[in-house]
Design an enzyme around this catalytic site. Structure first.
Site, short mmCIF file in Angstrom:
data_model
loop_
_atom_site.label_atom_id
_atom_site.label_comp_id
_atom_site.label_asym_id
_atom_site.label_seq_id
_atom_site.Cartn_x
_atom_site.Cartn_y
_atom_site.Cartn_z
N LYS A 207 -25.23 -20.16 -20.98
CA LYS A 207 -26.37 -19.44 -20.43
C LYS A 207 -27.42 -20.41 -19.91
CE LYS A 207 -26.05 -15.18 -23.17
NZ LYS A 207 -26.74 -14.29 -24.13
N TYR B 175 -25.18 -15.14 -39.02
CA TYR B 175 -23.87 -15.37 -39.62
C TYR B 175 -23.98 -15.74 -41.09
CZ TYR B 175 -22.54 -15.24 -34.77
OH TYR B 175 -22.37 -14.83 -33.47
N HIS C 232 -26.41 -21.43 -28.87
CA HIS C 232 -27.57 -20.57 -29.12
C HIS C 232 -28.85 -21.35 -28.82
CE1 HIS C 232 -25.29 -17.83 -32.17
NE2 HIS C 232 -25.17 -17.41 -30.93
N ARG D 70 -18.22 -17.81 -25.42
CA ARG D 70 -18.34 -16.45 -24.90
C ARG D 70 -17.21 -16.20 -23.91
NH1 ARG D 70 -23.40 -19.01 -24.69
NH2 ARG D 70 -25.01 -18.07 -26.04
N HIS E 107 -15.95 -11.23 -28.34
CA HIS E 107 -17.17 -11.58 -29.07
C HIS E 107 -16.94 -11.49 -30.57
CE1 HIS E 107 -21.20 -12.79 -27.99
NE2 HIS E 107 -21.70 -12.06 -28.97
N ARG F 254 -15.63 -14.70 -31.59
CA ARG F 254 -16.76 -15.65 -31.63
C ARG F 254 -17.51 -15.50 -32.96
NH1 ARG F 254 -20.62 -18.41 -28.36
NH2 ARG F 254 -22.78 -17.75 -28.61
#
Length: 309
Positions: A182, A288, A279, A158, A253, A256
């Site tokens: 995150k 994806y 994730h 990210r 993004h 990404r």
């Protein structure tokens, strides 16, 4: 607005909101964006609860939560917003229950609205090759820009993770980078030869030209020597794509998304891609696979003799 600035509510005392904010920061480790969103959602819930006569936090039951969410739907909130507000409410009631402020957790009875997710825009593999291979890298800023794009595409990180990288996060021998994602979760992501060479060129010939006493350990620097800001990184990507022309304008993004899609097209398994992207849920990574299937269907329609009427 933070919890300490929230108006006093008969439904939820201000000090409870302040403790909830500290819980999100210290124990949950949520991102600043999620923190602002959740606090705003819960403050809106408190205003609604006051309007409908809820006089104490113990009366914040599932009927109030559902009525609040129904109002959000009636005023046209998107599915994504409804899903986030549901998640915020569930996080809040779980916190209240653990604190012993409510007898049971009404958030467990809430369903989660399914988000209708658009397929992310991606570059084709030949477009990425054109973007990276033909990029001019003159001067320290040119070297930096090349390294930024190479790392974004090679690792799929990210933009906030990219800008948070320090020089010591690189392992040039193993060609890996340590990423803080995150929830303060750390992961190690590989990068290939082109990205490694671009970063080494930046560190050897570019970064020393921009570094100042205030640069600290930051890997990527802005023009004035400070840590590169995500806004500047986005501008770099947009500018460099525009220079190539004849390809969609994507954000970091988008690179990404492109990296993830190309990994799956090349035979990578979902679990590996999930780990690389950081994730929390495999369901997020599965978007994806839809991109790859849609592209395959488009090729079939265009190339197969009976692919389209």
């Amino acid at each position: 607005m933070n919890a300490d600035d929230a108006p006093e509510s008969p439904a939820v005392p201000r000090e409870v909101l302040a403790e909830f904010e500290r819980h999100l920061r210290a124990e949950r480790g949520v991102s600043p964006h999620t923190l602002r969103a959740y606090l705003g959602d819960i403050q809106d819930l408190c205003r609604y609860a006051t309007e409908v006569g809820v006089s104490g936090v113990e009366a914040l039951d599932v009927a109030v939560l559902r009525a609040w969410l129904a109002r959000q739907h009636s005023v046209g909130r998107s599915r994504a917003t409804l899903a986030r507000r549901t998640a915020a409410a569930r996080t809040f009631t779980a916190y209240l229950f653990r604190r012993g402020l409510i007898p049971d957790d009404p958030g467990l009875l809430l369903g989660t609205p399914q988000r209708l997710r658009d397929l992310p825009a991606v570059l084709a593999q030949d477009q990425v090759a054109r973007l990276l291979d033909d990029m001019t890298a003159e001067g320290p800023l040119g070297l930096r820009d090349r390294a930024v794009l190479e790392v974004l595409y090679a690792t799929g990180v990210r933009v906030s993770e990219l800008c948070g990288l320090d020089v010591d996060d690189l392992d040039t021998e193993r060609q890996t980078v340590r990423v803080l994602g995150k929830g303060s979760k750390e992961r190690t992501v590989p990068m290939g030869d082109p990205a490694a060479r671009a970063v080494q060129d930046w560190l050897r010939y570019g970064r020393p030209e921009l570094a100042t006493e205030h640069s600290g350990p930051a890997l990527f620097l802005g023009a004035r020597g400070g840590r590169l800001h995500p806004t500047s990184a986005r501008r770099i990507v947009h500018t460099r794509i525009a220079e190539v022309g004849d390809m969609p304008d994507l954000s970091p993004h988008g690179l990404r998304h492109s990296a993830a899609t190309h990994l799956l097209e090349g035979g990578a398994d979902l679990r590996s891609v999930q780990e690389m992207l950081g994730h929390a849920s495999l369901q997020t990574t599965q978007i994806y696979t839809q991109v790859s299937v849609e592209r395959l269907k488009q090729v079939h329609r265009q190339a197969h003799p009976r692919g389209a009427e």
